[in-house]
Structures are given as C-alpha cells and as structure tokens.
Design a protein around this motif. Sequence first.
Motif, PDB file in Angstrom:
ATOM      1  N   ALA A  52       0.838  -1.207   0.000  1.00  0.00           N
ATOM      2  CA  ALA A  52       0.000   0.000   0.000  1.00  0.00           C
ATOM      3  C   ALA A  52       0.869   1.252   0.000  1.00  0.00           C
ATOM      4  CB  ALA A  52      -0.941  -0.004   1.196  1.00  0.00           C
ATOM      5  N   VAL A  53       1.895   1.256   0.834  1.00  0.00           N
ATOM      6  CA  VAL A  53       2.812   2.404   0.860  1.00  0.00           C
ATOM      7  C   VAL A  53       3.556   2.516  -0.470  1.00  0.00           C
ATOM      8  CG1 VAL A  53       4.902   3.319   1.949  1.00  0.00           C
ATOM      9  CG2 VAL A  53       3.071   2.397   3.357  1.00  0.00           C
ATOM     10  N   GLY A  54       3.970   1.386  -1.004  1.00  0.00           N
ATOM     11  CA  GLY A  54       4.678   1.388  -2.287  1.00  0.00           C
ATOM     12  C   GLY A  54       3.824   1.905  -3.424  1.00  0.00           C
ATOM     13  N   PHE A  55       2.556   1.480  -3.465  1.00  0.00           N
ATOM     14  CA  PHE A  55       1.665   1.973  -4.516  1.00  0.00           C
ATOM     15  C   PHE A  55       1.359   3.453  -4.342  1.00  0.00           C
ATOM     16  CE2 PHE A  55       0.105  -2.548  -5.217  1.00  0.00           C
ATOM     17  CZ  PHE A  55       0.868  -2.691  -6.369  1.00  0.00           C
ATOM     18  N   PHE A  56       1.262   3.911  -3.092  1.00  0.00           N
ATOM     19  CA  PHE A  56       1.077   5.341  -2.864  1.00  0.00           C
ATOM     20  C   PHE A  56       2.278   6.124  -3.389  1.00  0.00           C
ATOM     21  CE2 PHE A  56       2.046   9.030  -0.218  1.00  0.00           C
ATOM     22  CZ  PHE A  56       0.969   9.823  -0.545  1.00  0.00           C
ATOM     23  N   LEU A  57       3.475   5.644  -3.092  1.00  0.00           N
ATOM     24  CA  LEU A  57       4.681   6.319  -3.582  1.00  0.00           C
ATOM     25  C   LEU A  57       4.754   6.281  -5.104  1.00  0.00           C
ATOM     26  CD1 LEU A  57       7.364   5.149  -1.019  1.00  0.00           C
ATOM     27  CD2 LEU A  57       6.408   7.441  -1.283  1.00  0.00           C
ATOM     28  N   LEU A  58       4.379   5.161  -5.687  1.00  0.00           N
ATOM     29  CA  LEU A  58       4.369   5.052  -7.142  1.00  0.00           C
ATOM     30  C   LEU A  58       3.410   6.062  -7.748  1.00  0.00           C
ATOM     31  CD1 LEU A  58       5.521   3.214  -9.445  1.00  0.00           C
ATOM     32  CD2 LEU A  58       3.406   1.934  -9.254  1.00  0.00           C
ATOM     33  N   TYR A  59       2.230   6.137  -7.191  1.00  0.00           N
ATOM     34  CA  TYR A  59       1.228   7.102  -7.653  1.00  0.00           C
ATOM     35  C   TYR A  59       1.731   8.529  -7.466  1.00  0.00           C
ATOM     36  CZ  TYR A  59      -3.167   9.668  -7.861  1.00  0.00           C
ATOM     37  OH  TYR A  59      -4.140  10.563  -8.171  1.00  0.00           O
ATOM     38  N   ALA A  60       2.308   8.816  -6.301  1.00  0.00           N
ATOM     39  CA  ALA A  60       2.779  10.173  -6.013  1.00  0.00           C
ATOM     40  C   ALA A  60       3.922  10.576  -6.943  1.00  0.00           C
ATOM     41  CB  ALA A  60       3.219  10.275  -4.560  1.00  0.00           C
ATOM     42  N   VAL A  61       4.852   9.674  -7.181  1.00  0.00           N
ATOM     43  CA  VAL A  61       6.006   9.996  -8.031  1.00  0.00           C
ATOM     44  C   VAL A  61       5.563  10.241  -9.464  1.00  0.00           C
ATOM     45  CG1 VAL A  61       8.073   8.999  -9.080  1.00  0.00           C
ATOM     46  CG2 VAL A  61       7.754   8.889  -6.617  1.00  0.00           C
ATOM     47  N   PHE A  62       4.727   9.371 -10.004  1.00  0.00           N
ATOM     48  CA  PHE A  62       4.323   9.536 -11.396  1.00  0.00           C
ATOM     49  C   PHE A  62       3.298  10.657 -11.565  1.00  0.00           C
ATOM     50  CE2 PHE A  62       6.303   5.380 -11.770  1.00  0.00           C
ATOM     51  CZ  PHE A  62       7.052   5.579 -12.909  1.00  0.00           C
ATOM     52  N   LEU A  63       2.454  10.887 -10.562  1.00  0.00           N
ATOM     53  CA  LEU A  63       1.526  12.015 -10.632  1.00  0.00           C
ATOM     54  C   LEU A  63       2.289  13.332 -10.560  1.00  0.00           C
ATOM     55  CD1 LEU A  63      -1.407  12.996 -10.736  1.00  0.00           C
ATOM     56  CD2 LEU A  63      -1.384  12.988  -8.242  1.00  0.00           C
ATOM     57  N   GLN A  64       3.293  13.386  -9.711  1.00  0.00           N
ATOM     58  CA  GLN A  64       4.105  14.592  -9.591  1.00  0.00           C
ATOM     59  C   GLN A  64       4.824  14.871 -10.913  1.00  0.00           C
ATOM     60  OE1 GLN A  64       7.328  14.255  -6.801  1.00  0.00           O
ATOM     61  NE2 GLN A  64       7.428  16.449  -6.480  1.00  0.00           N
ATOM     62  N   ARG A  65       5.318  13.839 -11.552  1.00  0.00           N
ATOM     63  CA  ARG A  65       6.008  14.003 -12.833  1.00  0.00           C
ATOM     64  C   ARG A  65       5.031  14.508 -13.898  1.00  0.00           C
ATOM     65  NH1 ARG A  65       9.527   9.321 -15.570  1.00  0.00           N
ATOM     66  NH2 ARG A  65      11.225  10.363 -14.525  1.00  0.00           N
ATOM     67  N   ARG A  66       3.810  13.943 -13.907  1.00  0.00           N
ATOM     68  CA  ARG A  66       2.817  14.357 -14.890  1.00  0.00           C
ATOM     69  C   ARG A  66       2.421  15.817 -14.669  1.00  0.00           C
ATOM     70  NH1 ARG A  66      -2.640  11.282 -14.810  1.00  0.00           N
ATOM     71  NH2 ARG A  66      -1.190   9.558 -14.650  1.00  0.00           N
ATOM     72  N   LEU A  67       2.214  16.203 -13.412  1.00  0.00           N
ATOM     73  CA  LEU A  67       1.847  17.587 -13.126  1.00  0.00           C
ATOM     74  C   LEU A  67       2.975  18.542 -13.486  1.00  0.00           C
ATOM     75  CD1 LEU A  67      -0.001  17.181  -9.710  1.00  0.00           C
ATOM     76  CD2 LEU A  67      -1.009  17.671 -11.941  1.00  0.00           C
ATOM     77  N   LYS A  68       4.216  18.124 -13.253  1.00  0.00           N
ATOM     78  CA  LYS A  68       5.358  18.966 -13.605  1.00  0.00           C
ATOM     79  C   LYS A  68       5.427  19.152 -15.119  1.00  0.00           C
ATOM     80  CE  LYS A  68       9.665  18.536 -11.775  1.00  0.00           C
ATOM     81  NZ  LYS A  68      10.999  17.894 -11.605  1.00  0.00           N
ATOM     82  N   ASN A  69       5.195  18.073 -15.876  1.00  0.00           N
ATOM     83  CA  ASN A  69       5.214  18.162 -17.340  1.00  0.00           C
ATOM     84  C   ASN A  69       4.082  19.036 -17.862  1.00  0.00           C
ATOM     85  OD1 ASN A  69       7.472  16.569 -17.559  1.00  0.00           O
ATOM     86  ND2 ASN A  69       6.326  14.691 -17.921  1.00  0.00           N
ATOM     87  N   GLN A  70       2.903  18.960 -17.248  1.00  0.00           N
ATOM     88  CA  GLN A  70       1.790  19.808 -17.671  1.00  0.00           C
ATOM     89  C   GLN A  70       2.101  21.267 -17.402  1.00  0.00           C
ATOM     90  OE1 GLN A  70      -1.649  18.307 -15.641  1.00  0.00           O
ATOM     91  NE2 GLN A  70      -1.943  16.622 -17.080  1.00  0.00           N
ATOM     92  N   THR A  71       2.740  21.564 -16.289  1.00  0.00           N
ATOM     93  CA  THR A  71       3.103  22.944 -15.949  1.00  0.00           C
ATOM     94  C   THR A  71       4.138  23.476 -16.942  1.00  0.00           C
ATOM     95  OG1 THR A  71       2.730  22.454 -13.620  1.00  0.00           O
ATOM     96  CG2 THR A  71       3.962  24.437 -14.119  1.00  0.00           C
ATOM     97  N   VAL A  72       5.093  22.648 -17.293  1.00  0.00           N
ATOM     98  CA  VAL A  72       6.123  23.067 -18.270  1.00  0.00           C
ATOM     99  C   VAL A  72       5.476  23.284 -19.630  1.00  0.00           C
ATOM    100  CG1 VAL A  72       8.160  22.275 -19.516  1.00  0.00           C
ATOM    101  CG2 VAL A  72       8.032  21.992 -17.047  1.00  0.00           C
ATOM    102  N   ASN A  73       4.579  22.403 -20.034  1.00  0.00           N
ATOM    103  CA  ASN A  73       3.899  22.545 -21.326  1.00  0.00           C
ATOM    104  C   ASN A  73       3.033  23.805 -21.369  1.00  0.00           C
ATOM    105  OD1 ASN A  73       5.057  20.243 -22.343  1.00  0.00           O
ATOM    106  ND2 ASN A  73       3.325  18.942 -21.827  1.00  0.00           N
ATOM    107  N   LYS A  74       2.325  24.103 -20.295  1.00  0.00           N
ATOM    108  CA  LYS A  74       1.501  25.308 -20.250  1.00  0.00           C
ATOM    109  C   LYS A  74       2.365  26.542 -20.309  1.00  0.00           C
ATOM    110  CE  LYS A  74      -2.468  23.461 -17.777  1.00  0.00           C
ATOM    111  NZ  LYS A  74      -3.248  23.514 -16.530  1.00  0.00           N
ATOM    112  N   ALA A  75       3.488  26.538 -19.576  1.00  0.00           N
ATOM    113  CA  ALA A  75       4.384  27.694 -19.584  1.00  0.00           C
ATOM    114  C   ALA A  75       4.985  27.904 -20.971  1.00  0.00           C
ATOM    115  CB  ALA A  75       5.488  27.514 -18.554  1.00  0.00           C
ATOM    116  N   GLY A  76       5.283  26.812 -21.665  1.00  0.00           N
ATOM    117  CA  GLY A  76       5.832  26.919 -23.022  1.00  0.00           C
ATOM    118  C   GLY A  76       4.822  27.444 -24.005  1.00  0.00           C
TER     119      GLY A  76
END
Length: 85
Positions: free
Chosen positions: A57-81
């Motif tokens: 459960a902790v591992g899946f939470f971390l997996l979700y958090a890491v990949f969600l954070q990456r996706r949100l970071k990419n969306q922010t970079v794309n919007k800024a561009g």
Amino acid sequence: MPGAVLSANALLLVFFSALLFNMARGLDVNCGCFSTGSDTPVMSAGWYLVRDTLFLAVGFFLLYAVFLQRRLKNQTVNKAGKESS
C-alpha cells in the motif's frame, strides 16, 4: 526516483505473490528467514501477509505520487511553453 519506486514495487509484488501462492498450496512458509534470534516468538504467515500488504500500500502510494508529480510537472512546463509562444 521513479525507477527505484517501480523496481521496489515489482519486487514487493513478486514476494507477496510467491508468499500467497505457497500459502494457498498449504505449504509452511515459516522458514526462519524473518526472525533475528532463536528465542524470538514465531509470527504466523498471516501476519507476513498483513505486513506485506501494508508495504505494498505504501509502495503503490509512492508510485502514484512519483508519477503524478512528474505528470503535473510536465503539464506545468507545457503550459508555460505555450503561454510564452
């Protein structure tokens, strides 16, 4: 970080699956691998399943958090561009 979280989850899932499979077959999975001394009380395999479920459960939470954070970071970079164009 994403690679470490992904590989740790894969290892946990394989270990959990092997433990569950062998318990379903009726095998005694208490090999002494999880104890630190001979006078330590023996845990039942059910507790190992509960413990590993919590780890997953902790591992899946971390997996979700890491990949969600990456996706949100990419969306922010794309919007800024797009805004600067």
